[in-house]
Design a protein around this motif. Sequence first.
Motif, PDB file in Angstrom:
ATOM      1  N   MET A   1      39.726  83.221  -1.126  1.00  0.00           N
ATOM      2  CA  MET A   1      39.290  82.251  -0.140  1.00  0.00           C
ATOM      3  C   MET A   1      37.926  82.601   0.459  1.00  0.00           C
ATOM      4  O   MET A   1      37.241  81.732   0.950  1.00  0.00           O
ATOM      5  CB  MET A   1      40.335  82.153   0.983  1.00  0.00           C
ATOM      6  N   VAL A   2      37.588  83.890   0.427  1.00  0.00           N
ATOM      7  CA  VAL A   2      36.290  84.297   0.946  1.00  0.00           C
ATOM      8  C   VAL A   2      35.180  83.672   0.122  1.00  0.00           C
ATOM      9  O   VAL A   2      34.124  83.308   0.642  1.00  0.00           O
ATOM     10  CB  VAL A   2      36.177  85.845   0.972  1.00  0.00           C
TER      11      VAL A   2
ATOM     12  N   ALA B   1      22.664  69.882  13.078  1.00  0.00           N
ATOM     13  CA  ALA B   1      24.023  69.677  12.571  1.00  0.00           C
ATOM     14  C   ALA B   1      24.381  70.742  11.540  1.00  0.00           C
ATOM     15  O   ALA B   1      25.510  71.268  11.541  1.00  0.00           O
ATOM     16  CB  ALA B   1      24.152  68.282  11.974  1.00  0.00           C
ATOM     17  N   LEU B   2      23.444  71.077  10.662  1.00  0.00           N
ATOM     18  CA  LEU B   2      23.706  72.126   9.671  1.00  0.00           C
ATOM     19  C   LEU B   2      23.895  73.486  10.336  1.00  0.00           C
ATOM     20  O   LEU B   2      24.775  74.266   9.937  1.00  0.00           O
ATOM     21  CB  LEU B   2      22.568  72.179   8.654  1.00  0.00           C
ATOM     22  N   LEU B   3      23.092  73.775  11.357  1.00  0.00           N
ATOM     23  CA  LEU B   3      23.259  75.037  12.081  1.00  0.00           C
ATOM     24  C   LEU B   3      24.599  75.083  12.799  1.00  0.00           C
ATOM     25  O   LEU B   3      25.274  76.118  12.814  1.00  0.00           O
ATOM     26  CB  LEU B   3      22.111  75.233  13.072  1.00  0.00           C
ATOM     27  N   ALA B   4      24.998  73.973  13.410  1.00  0.00           N
ATOM     28  CA  ALA B   4      26.291  73.917  14.092  1.00  0.00           C
ATOM     29  C   ALA B   4      27.436  74.110  13.100  1.00  0.00           C
ATOM     30  O   ALA B   4      28.396  74.836  13.379  1.00  0.00           O
ATOM     31  CB  ALA B   4      26.436  72.587  14.825  1.00  0.00           C
TER      32      ALA B   4
ATOM     33  N   GLN C   1      31.793  81.601   1.228  1.00  0.00           N
ATOM     34  CA  GLN C   1      30.450  81.958   0.779  1.00  0.00           C
ATOM     35  C   GLN C   1      29.765  80.789   0.078  1.00  0.00           C
ATOM     36  O   GLN C   1      28.563  80.584   0.249  1.00  0.00           O
ATOM     37  CB  GLN C   1      30.514  83.174  -0.144  1.00  0.00           C
ATOM     38  N   ILE C   2      30.506  80.020  -0.685  1.00  0.00           N
ATOM     39  CA  ILE C   2      29.936  78.848  -1.357  1.00  0.00           C
ATOM     40  C   ILE C   2      29.525  77.805  -0.330  1.00  0.00           C
ATOM     41  O   ILE C   2      28.440  77.210  -0.432  1.00  0.00           O
ATOM     42  CB  ILE C   2      30.927  78.275  -2.383  1.00  0.00           C
ATOM     43  N   LEU C   3      30.363  77.576   0.680  1.00  0.00           N
ATOM     44  CA  LEU C   3      30.013  76.609   1.729  1.00  0.00           C
ATOM     45  C   LEU C   3      28.764  77.045   2.494  1.00  0.00           C
ATOM     46  O   LEU C   3      27.884  76.225   2.788  1.00  0.00           O
ATOM     47  CB  LEU C   3      31.190  76.421   2.685  1.00  0.00           C
ATOM     48  N   LEU C   4      28.678  78.327   2.802  1.00  0.00           N
ATOM     49  CA  LEU C   4      27.494  78.830   3.497  1.00  0.00           C
ATOM     50  C   LEU C   4      26.252  78.743   2.618  1.00  0.00           C
ATOM     51  O   LEU C   4      25.150  78.460   3.113  1.00  0.00           O
ATOM     52  CB  LEU C   4      27.726  80.267   3.958  1.00  0.00           C
ATOM     53  N   LEU C   5      26.402  78.936   1.314  1.00  0.00           N
ATOM     54  CA  LEU C   5      25.279  78.788   0.387  1.00  0.00           C
ATOM     55  C   LEU C   5      24.801  77.336   0.346  1.00  0.00           C
ATOM     56  O   LEU C   5      23.595  77.069   0.378  1.00  0.00           O
ATOM     57  CB  LEU C   5      25.676  79.256  -1.001  1.00  0.00           C
ATOM     58  N   VAL C   6      25.731  76.395   0.299  1.00  0.00           N
ATOM     59  CA  VAL C   6      25.371  74.977   0.283  1.00  0.00           C
ATOM     60  C   VAL C   6      24.643  74.595   1.569  1.00  0.00           C
ATOM     61  O   VAL C   6      23.639  73.863   1.541  1.00  0.00           O
ATOM     62  CB  VAL C   6      26.629  74.106   0.066  1.00  0.00           C
ATOM     63  N   ILE C   7      25.111  75.113   2.703  1.00  0.00           N
ATOM     64  CA  ILE C   7      24.440  74.835   3.970  1.00  0.00           C
ATOM     65  C   ILE C   7      23.031  75.429   3.979  1.00  0.00           C
ATOM     66  O   ILE C   7      22.081  74.788   4.444  1.00  0.00           O
ATOM     67  CB  ILE C   7      25.281  75.364   5.151  1.00  0.00           C
ATOM     68  N   SER C   8      22.877  76.627   3.450  1.00  0.00           N
ATOM     69  CA  SER C   8      21.550  77.253   3.396  1.00  0.00           C
ATOM     70  C   SER C   8      20.592  76.464   2.516  1.00  0.00           C
ATOM     71  O   SER C   8      19.421  76.276   2.869  1.00  0.00           O
ATOM     72  CB  SER C   8      21.666  78.688   2.878  1.00  0.00           C
TER      73      SER C   8
END
Length: 95
Positions: free
Chosen positions: A1-2, A79-82, A6-13
């Motif tokens: 699940m980690v 919104a992306l930062l939030a 990490q994938i979600l945080l990469l997409v946001i970045s």
Amino acid sequence: MVSILQILLLVISVAKFIVIAHIIMSWLINFGVLNLHQPLVRQIWDGISQLLNPIYSKIRQFLPNTGTLDLAPLVAILALLALEIILRNNAVYFI
């Protein structure tokens, strides 16, 4: 699940990078540093604009009309930062 976190945080970045690149490129075009008559600049600008215009149009529906000042990129970055903060604070649920 980690790895999902990490994938979600990469997409946001990546999304933040694209929005910031669009902002900087619009400044450079408006100040005459970049010329839209150059094919490479035109292709990059059109690609980023087509990618972000559906998101910006949804944001602009809720923003007041400010004339030539476009606040949609600012709202998108916020919104992306939030979203990133929410994901990082709830990382325990991904473990």
